[in-house]
Design a protein around this motif. Structure first.
Motif, PDB file in Angstrom:
ATOM      1  N   ASP A   1      16.595-119.038  57.279  1.00 45.68           N
ATOM      2  CA  ASP A   1      15.604-118.056  56.847  1.00 45.68           C
ATOM      3  C   ASP A   1      15.233-118.197  55.376  1.00 45.68           C
ATOM      4  O   ASP A   1      14.392-117.445  54.873  1.00 45.68           O
ATOM      5  CB  ASP A   1      16.122-116.640  57.109  1.00 45.68           C
ATOM      6  CG  ASP A   1      17.430-116.350  56.358  1.00 45.68           C
ATOM      7  OD1 ASP A   1      18.124-117.319  55.980  1.00 45.68           O
ATOM      8  OD2 ASP A   1      17.755-115.164  56.161  1.00 45.68           O
TER       9      ASP A   1
ATOM     10  N   ARG B   1      14.897-125.644  65.072  1.00 47.66           N
ATOM     11  CA  ARG B   1      14.357-124.352  65.472  1.00 47.66           C
ATOM     12  C   ARG B   1      14.985-123.287  64.587  1.00 47.66           C
ATOM     13  O   ARG B   1      16.098-123.445  64.105  1.00 47.66           O
ATOM     14  CB  ARG B   1      14.641-124.065  66.945  1.00 47.66           C
ATOM     15  CG  ARG B   1      16.116-124.163  67.309  1.00 47.66           C
ATOM     16  CD  ARG B   1      16.334-124.046  68.809  1.00 47.66           C
ATOM     17  NE  ARG B   1      17.740-124.244  69.137  1.00 47.66           N
ATOM     18  CZ  ARG B   1      18.299-125.435  69.386  1.00 47.66           C
ATOM     19  NH1 ARG B   1      17.547-126.534  69.341  1.00 47.66           N
ATOM     20  NH2 ARG B   1      19.583-125.539  69.660  1.00 47.66           N
ATOM     21  N   ARG B   2      14.286-122.197  64.422  1.00 38.60           N
ATOM     22  CA  ARG B   2      14.745-121.148  63.514  1.00 38.60           C
ATOM     23  C   ARG B   2      15.694-120.193  64.254  1.00 38.60           C
ATOM     24  O   ARG B   2      15.397-119.024  64.491  1.00 38.60           O
ATOM     25  CB  ARG B   2      13.552-120.396  62.930  1.00 38.60           C
ATOM     26  CG  ARG B   2      13.875-119.748  61.585  1.00 38.60           C
ATOM     27  CD  ARG B   2      12.669-119.020  61.021  1.00 38.60           C
ATOM     28  NE  ARG B   2      11.628-119.894  60.538  1.00 38.60           N
ATOM     29  CZ  ARG B   2      11.632-120.503  59.356  1.00 38.60           C
ATOM     30  NH1 ARG B   2      12.652-120.334  58.531  1.00 38.60           N
ATOM     31  NH2 ARG B   2      10.625-121.259  58.984  1.00 38.60           N
ATOM     32  N   GLU B   3      16.862-120.727  64.606  1.00 39.82           N
ATOM     33  CA  GLU B   3      17.894-119.944  65.268  1.00 39.82           C
ATOM     34  C   GLU B   3      19.210-120.162  64.524  1.00 39.82           C
ATOM     35  O   GLU B   3      19.849-121.206  64.690  1.00 39.82           O
ATOM     36  CB  GLU B   3      18.050-120.356  66.739  1.00 39.82           C
ATOM     37  CG  GLU B   3      16.821-120.084  67.589  1.00 39.82           C
ATOM     38  CD  GLU B   3      17.035-120.497  69.042  1.00 39.82           C
ATOM     39  OE1 GLU B   3      18.213-120.605  69.463  1.00 39.82           O
ATOM     40  OE2 GLU B   3      16.029-120.734  69.741  1.00 39.82           O
ATOM     41  N   PRO B   4      19.622-119.210  63.694  1.00 39.53           N
ATOM     42  CA  PRO B   4      20.850-119.396  62.906  1.00 39.53           C
ATOM     43  C   PRO B   4      22.048-119.753  63.787  1.00 39.53           C
ATOM     44  O   PRO B   4      22.272-119.149  64.826  1.00 39.53           O
ATOM     45  CB  PRO B   4      21.043-118.018  62.250  1.00 39.53           C
ATOM     46  CG  PRO B   4      19.671-117.429  62.188  1.00 39.53           C
ATOM     47  CD  PRO B   4      18.971-117.917  63.427  1.00 39.53           C
TER      48      PRO B   4
ATOM     49  N   ARG C   1      22.494-122.322  65.612  1.00 40.71           N
ATOM     50  CA  ARG C   1      22.128-123.356  66.603  1.00 40.71           C
ATOM     51  C   ARG C   1      20.703-123.831  66.306  1.00 40.71           C
ATOM     52  O   ARG C   1      19.839-123.853  67.180  1.00 40.71           O
ATOM     53  CB  ARG C   1      22.272-122.822  68.031  1.00 40.71           C
ATOM     54  CG  ARG C   1      21.645-121.471  68.287  1.00 40.71           C
ATOM     55  CD  ARG C   1      22.041-120.918  69.661  1.00 40.71           C
ATOM     56  NE  ARG C   1      21.787-121.853  70.725  1.00 40.71           N
ATOM     57  CZ  ARG C   1      20.632-121.921  71.398  1.00 40.71           C
ATOM     58  NH1 ARG C   1      19.631-121.119  71.084  1.00 40.71           N
ATOM     59  NH2 ARG C   1      20.490-122.788  72.378  1.00 40.71           N
ATOM     60  N   HIS C   2      20.518-124.207  65.032  1.00 35.93           N
ATOM     61  CA  HIS C   2      19.176-124.460  64.532  1.00 35.93           C
ATOM     62  C   HIS C   2      18.734-125.918  64.642  1.00 35.93           C
ATOM     63  O   HIS C   2      17.608-126.234  64.237  1.00 35.93           O
ATOM     64  CB  HIS C   2      19.042-123.989  63.082  1.00 35.93           C
ATOM     65  CG  HIS C   2      20.125-124.500  62.181  1.00 35.93           C
ATOM     66  ND1 HIS C   2      21.375-123.954  62.132  1.00 35.93           N
ATOM     67  CD2 HIS C   2      20.129-125.529  61.278  1.00 35.93           C
ATOM     68  CE1 HIS C   2      22.111-124.605  61.250  1.00 35.93           C
ATOM     69  NE2 HIS C   2      21.385-125.564  60.721  1.00 35.93           N
TER      70      HIS C   2
END
Length: 319
Positions: free
Chosen positions: A19, A62-65, A67-68
């Motif tokens: 982020d 991908r914007r997934e903290p 597991r990005h």
């Protein structure tokens, strides 16, 4: 345009904040446009023949903290296999960092586009480059001389900011006022007993309202964020707990950007973050400037797209 292969020399991808990290924002934008994204770390670089090479990971992001990213492939590739290299390793600019900027240039006739240019990075120390424009800077002393530094502190009644030449993210920044009984001890600590030069800069009272990070792409300002320090700290850096606040550019700040533009473009410094407090330039950040994610969120914009636009234009001109 046709898909490109973009390489990112950076800190470990596992540890970044999705982020906040500007490099991650660039990777997302490159992927969105259909470009292949590879990343590699400084220790993975080597030279073994006609061209520097590195162990590289081809990734999707991908914007997934937590597991990005996913690793699609991991193998050694020559630097010449990349169309664009983003040099995004965080400071300090130490011997290993300098070696990395020299290695990635060893590509013979098939050199990629560099953002930023390795020679330009070496030439533009982030604390010192602005001193090429002394009328834009607050009064500054670069020295290891304890007596001279102590005199500088004594001469500035509003205070003095002391910081390491190679520091980043607000690390090691100290605020001193005349008469502080810690002055001599702190100067000894920061200079390693007079063996290491540091930056002494006149304190600017406007810093309580925040310091402004301005993102400059190919010499033009494309966005800014005001970084406001907490009540119990003098540092506005977001890494040091500063709060990002929406802002706009003043005529003075546009003047500063215009003054810097020719020197930045001459050195191939296409993606730069300059710091301004009040009417004064304080730093020119060329290694891995941050602020993209905060500007995007506050202004509902897409700063990273402007950086990738430049990368595509420069790479297209090479083909």
């Amino acid at each position: 345009m046709a898909a490109l292969t973009l390489g990112f020399l950076m800190d470990p991808l596992e540890a970044i904040r999705v982020d906040h990290d500007s490099t991650f924002a660039l990777m997302l934008e490159a992927q969105r446009r259909g470009h292949q994204v590879r990343y590699f770390e400084q220790p993975w670089l080597r030279f073994g023949g006609s061209c520097a090479e590195a162990r590289m990971r081809t990734v999707t992001v991908r914007r997934e903290p937590g597991r990005h990213f996913d690793i699609l492939d991991e193998q050694v590739h020559p630097i010449s296999s990349l169309d664009v290299v983003f040099l995004r390793k965080d400071p300090p600019v130490d011997a290993d960092f300098i070696l990395a900027t020299q290695l990635v240039e060893l590509c013979g006739d098939k050199a990629p586009v560099y953002l930023n240019n390795p020679t330009g990075i070496r030439d533009a120390n982030e604390k010192l480059f602005g001193l090429r424009f002394p009328d834009l800077m607050p009064e500054t002393l670069i020295s290891r001389d304890l007596a001279g530094l102590a005199q500088f502190v004594a001469r500035h009644p509003q205070g003095t900011i002391l910081k390491p030449v190679e520091g980043f993210g607000g690390q090691g920044i100290v605020f001193l006022q005349p008469g502080d009984r810690n002055t001599r001890s702190l100067l000894e600590i920061l200079t390693l007993g007079g063996r290491k030069a540091i930056v002494a800069q006149a304190y600017l009272a406007e810093s309580r309202q925040g310091d402004k990070r301005i993102i400059v792409v190919d010499g033009e300002p494309v966005g800014a964020v005001l970084r406001v320090p907490s009540q119990d700290d003098h540092r506005g850096n977001m890494a040091a707990g500063g709060t990002p606040v929406k802002t706009s550019l003043t005529p003075r700040e546009l003047e500063i950007c215009a003054r810097l533009k020719p020197s930045l473009q001459e050195r191939g410094l296409y993606f730069v973050g300059i710091d301004v407090i009040g009417d004064w330039l304080t730093e020119v950040n060329v290694t891995s400037p941050t602020g993209i994610a905060e500007i995007d969120k506050l202004d509902n914009t897409n700063v990273e797209a402007k950086v990738i636009d430049v990368a595509e234009r420069l790479a297209g001109a090479r083909k």
